[in-house]
Design a protein around this motif. Sequence first.
Motif, short mmCIF file in Angstrom:
data_model
loop_
_atom_site.label_atom_id
_atom_site.label_comp_id
_atom_site.label_asym_id
_atom_site.label_seq_id
_atom_site.Cartn_x
_atom_site.Cartn_y
_atom_site.Cartn_z
N ASP A 65 8.82 50.18 56.22
CA ASP A 65 7.90 50.70 55.22
C ASP A 65 7.61 49.60 54.21
O ASP A 65 8.30 48.59 54.15
N PRO A 66 6.54 49.76 53.41
CA PRO A 66 6.11 48.69 52.53
C PRO A 66 7.14 48.28 51.50
O PRO A 66 7.06 47.18 50.96
N SER A 67 8.09 49.11 51.21
CA SER A 67 9.07 48.76 50.18
C SER A 67 10.24 47.96 50.73
O SER A 67 11.05 47.44 49.97
N ALA A 68 10.33 47.86 52.05
CA ALA A 68 11.46 47.14 52.64
C ALA A 68 11.27 45.65 52.43
O ALA A 68 10.16 45.13 52.45
N GLY A 69 12.37 44.93 52.26
CA GLY A 69 12.29 43.49 52.01
C GLY A 69 12.14 42.69 53.27
O GLY A 69 12.51 43.12 54.35
N GLU A 70 11.55 41.50 53.15
CA GLU A 70 11.43 40.56 54.25
C GLU A 70 11.98 39.22 53.83
O GLU A 70 11.93 38.85 52.66
N LEU A 71 12.50 38.46 54.80
CA LEU A 71 12.94 37.10 54.52
C LEU A 71 11.72 36.24 54.25
O LEU A 71 10.80 36.15 55.05
N THR A 72 11.62 35.65 53.07
CA THR A 72 10.44 34.87 52.72
C THR A 72 10.75 33.39 52.56
O THR A 72 9.87 32.56 52.71
N GLU A 73 12.00 33.02 52.23
CA GLU A 73 12.32 31.62 52.03
C GLU A 73 12.56 30.95 53.39
O GLU A 73 13.19 31.52 54.27
N ALA A 74 12.08 29.73 53.50
CA ALA A 74 12.27 28.99 54.75
C ALA A 74 13.73 28.59 54.88
O ALA A 74 14.37 28.20 53.90
N PRO A 75 14.28 28.68 56.10
CA PRO A 75 15.64 28.18 56.31
C PRO A 75 15.65 26.66 56.22
O PRO A 75 14.60 26.01 56.31
N SER A 76 16.82 26.09 56.06
CA SER A 76 16.92 24.63 56.09
C SER A 76 16.61 24.14 57.50
O SER A 76 16.65 24.92 58.48
N GLU A 77 16.29 22.86 57.63
CA GLU A 77 16.02 22.31 58.95
C GLU A 77 17.23 22.48 59.86
O GLU A 77 17.09 22.83 61.04
N GLN A 78 18.44 22.26 59.32
CA GLN A 78 19.65 22.40 60.12
C GLN A 78 19.81 23.84 60.61
O GLN A 78 20.14 24.08 61.77
N ALA A 79 19.55 24.81 59.72
CA ALA A 79 19.70 26.22 60.11
C ALA A 79 18.66 26.60 61.15
O ALA A 79 18.95 27.35 62.10
N LEU A 80 17.42 26.09 60.99
CA LEU A 80 16.37 26.42 61.96
C LEU A 80 16.69 25.81 63.32
O LEU A 80 16.51 26.46 64.36
N ARG A 81 17.18 24.58 63.33
CA ARG A 81 17.54 23.95 64.61
C ARG A 81 18.68 24.70 65.28
O ARG A 81 18.69 24.87 66.51
N ALA A 82 19.65 25.16 64.50
CA ALA A 82 20.76 25.93 65.07
C ALA A 82 20.26 27.24 65.66
O ALA A 82 20.72 27.68 66.73
N LEU A 83 19.32 27.89 64.97
CA LEU A 83 18.74 29.14 65.46
C LEU A 83 18.03 28.91 66.79
O LEU A 83 18.20 29.68 67.74
N LEU A 84 17.22 27.87 66.86
CA LEU A 84 16.50 27.57 68.10
C LEU A 84 17.45 27.22 69.23
O LEU A 84 17.23 27.60 70.39
N ALA A 85 18.52 26.51 68.91
CA ALA A 85 19.50 26.13 69.92
C ALA A 85 20.19 27.37 70.49
O ALA A 85 20.44 27.46 71.70
N ARG A 86 20.49 28.34 69.62
CA ARG A 86 21.16 29.57 70.10
C ARG A 86 20.31 30.32 71.10
O ARG A 86 20.82 31.00 71.99
N HIS A 87 19.00 30.23 70.94
CA HIS A 87 18.10 31.01 71.80
C HIS A 87 17.40 30.14 72.84
O HIS A 87 16.42 30.59 73.46
N GLY A 88 17.88 28.91 73.03
CA GLY A 88 17.32 28.06 74.07
C GLY A 88 15.85 27.78 73.89
O GLY A 88 15.11 27.63 74.86
N GLY A 89 15.39 27.70 72.63
CA GLY A 89 13.99 27.43 72.37
C GLY A 89 13.08 28.63 72.50
O GLY A 89 11.86 28.51 72.38
N ASN A 90 13.64 29.83 72.72
CA ASN A 90 12.83 31.04 72.81
C ASN A 90 12.45 31.47 71.40
O ASN A 90 13.24 32.05 70.66
N ILE A 91 11.24 31.16 70.99
CA ILE A 91 10.81 31.35 69.61
C ILE A 91 10.71 32.82 69.26
O ILE A 91 11.03 33.24 68.14
N ALA A 92 10.27 33.64 70.21
CA ALA A 92 10.19 35.07 69.96
C ALA A 92 11.58 35.65 69.67
O ALA A 92 11.77 36.45 68.75
#
Length: 459
Positions: free
Chosen positions: A404-431
């Motif tokens: 619903d419109p009142s629910a919060g969303e993540l708006t701040e960008a993760p650090s480069e290290q955190a984003l790379r770790a996220l991509l590594a966990r999912h084998g580059g599957n961006i979805a």
Amino acid sequence: MTTASVEALPLALSAADPTAGLVLIYSRLHAHLPSIVPFASSLTSLGREADNTLPIPEAAVSRHHARVERREDGYWIEDLGSTNGTLVNGARLERARLADHDVVRVGDSIFRFAAEGVYRFAAYSPGGRVTPAAQACRPAAKPSSLVGGYAIDRLLVDLEKVASTPVSILVSGETGTGKELIARYAHSASGRRGPLSAINCAALPEALIESELFGVRRGAFTGANADRPGLLRAAHGGTLFLDEVGDMPLGAQAKLLRVLQEREVLPLGGTRPEPIDLRVISATHRDLDAEVASGRFRGDLLARLREFSVMLPPLRRRREDLLPLVRHFQEATGAPVLEPTLPFMLALAHHDWPYNVRELESAVRVAQALAGDRALDLPDLPPSVRRSLDDHGTAPAPHARPSDPSAGELTEAPSEQALRALLARHGGNIAAAGREIGKARMQIHRWMKRYAIEPGEYR
């Protein structure tokens, strides 16, 4: 809404259009459905019954399947208790706010959400048909190699206007989007009688790029046993295509700038410059403004090269062109054109295509070979494409998308290290990476672009 009512709308490729809506990517009924679903009112409904804004007469669609509501904070899609659910980017959701380029599935019909400009796509169908009223607005000599609807026609129309002028053209776009095809089209439309001379600046060692561009006089250095004209002089009267110009060494950049300013070239070992008449088209996958800011590219050279700019959209931003491209690549093999199954098209529609049209062409050629004389099916696709349907149709984690419109969303960008770790966990599957942190694929792509992360690094 009927197909006729949408197609009767005037088409102006350059006209401003603030209207949001859905663009049809694929449906078994695409020949009978309109190409777009404009959100022209505050509520838009989709379902099997005729009283919906878009009736979809197929068994997989419930009588009143889903609706889209326009609110102050955007467009929200809500499932109306349908049997098969409403999916956004492969996740089954009760309610979600749509983001630009989200993939929406209703029954067995697949759409792309366009945050604006939806009427521009009305004249193009997933089957490749273009309405007669739109033909006059299309480029006069569209080459068969440049397959696509509105997104491609729009840039070609502008390109035609400058092709016969001497202005320099910079073609930007991700790997595999077709930058060289655009350069060849601009050259063929230029009327210049000379050849198109191409050089890949990323493929040449720094020590050789100057001799390749500017030519060599015999005796200029050890091994220079004969005069060589170089690509600049070879392109005299024609077009010089500098592919991946962002990888050109700074020393060569300075000399190229002088050539463009003076319209003459001095070969290595030469004593007298020679006049040249050429048109320069450059291509790059890099953000050259960022390269200038970092000192890796000359701003004065960029100003010379970017007199006219063409930005090729990635395939994930024009998924409505997937079916015409599939058919085009099948026809190119010379084999009979095979109809794709729904799972095949679902995988294509949900894959992020990090290598764009080039990757799609490879996938279709392999699928065509594996399918033989039957329909193209999901097992015929490469594993990297099939993985796009992992967890397809399941509900996301509780925090993945707000309900619903009142629910919060993540708006701040993760650090480069955190984003790379996220991509590594999912084998580059961006979805899949986006689902974990509750963000759309496009947001993940924006963060990757910020940190200059290539999707293929984690596949």
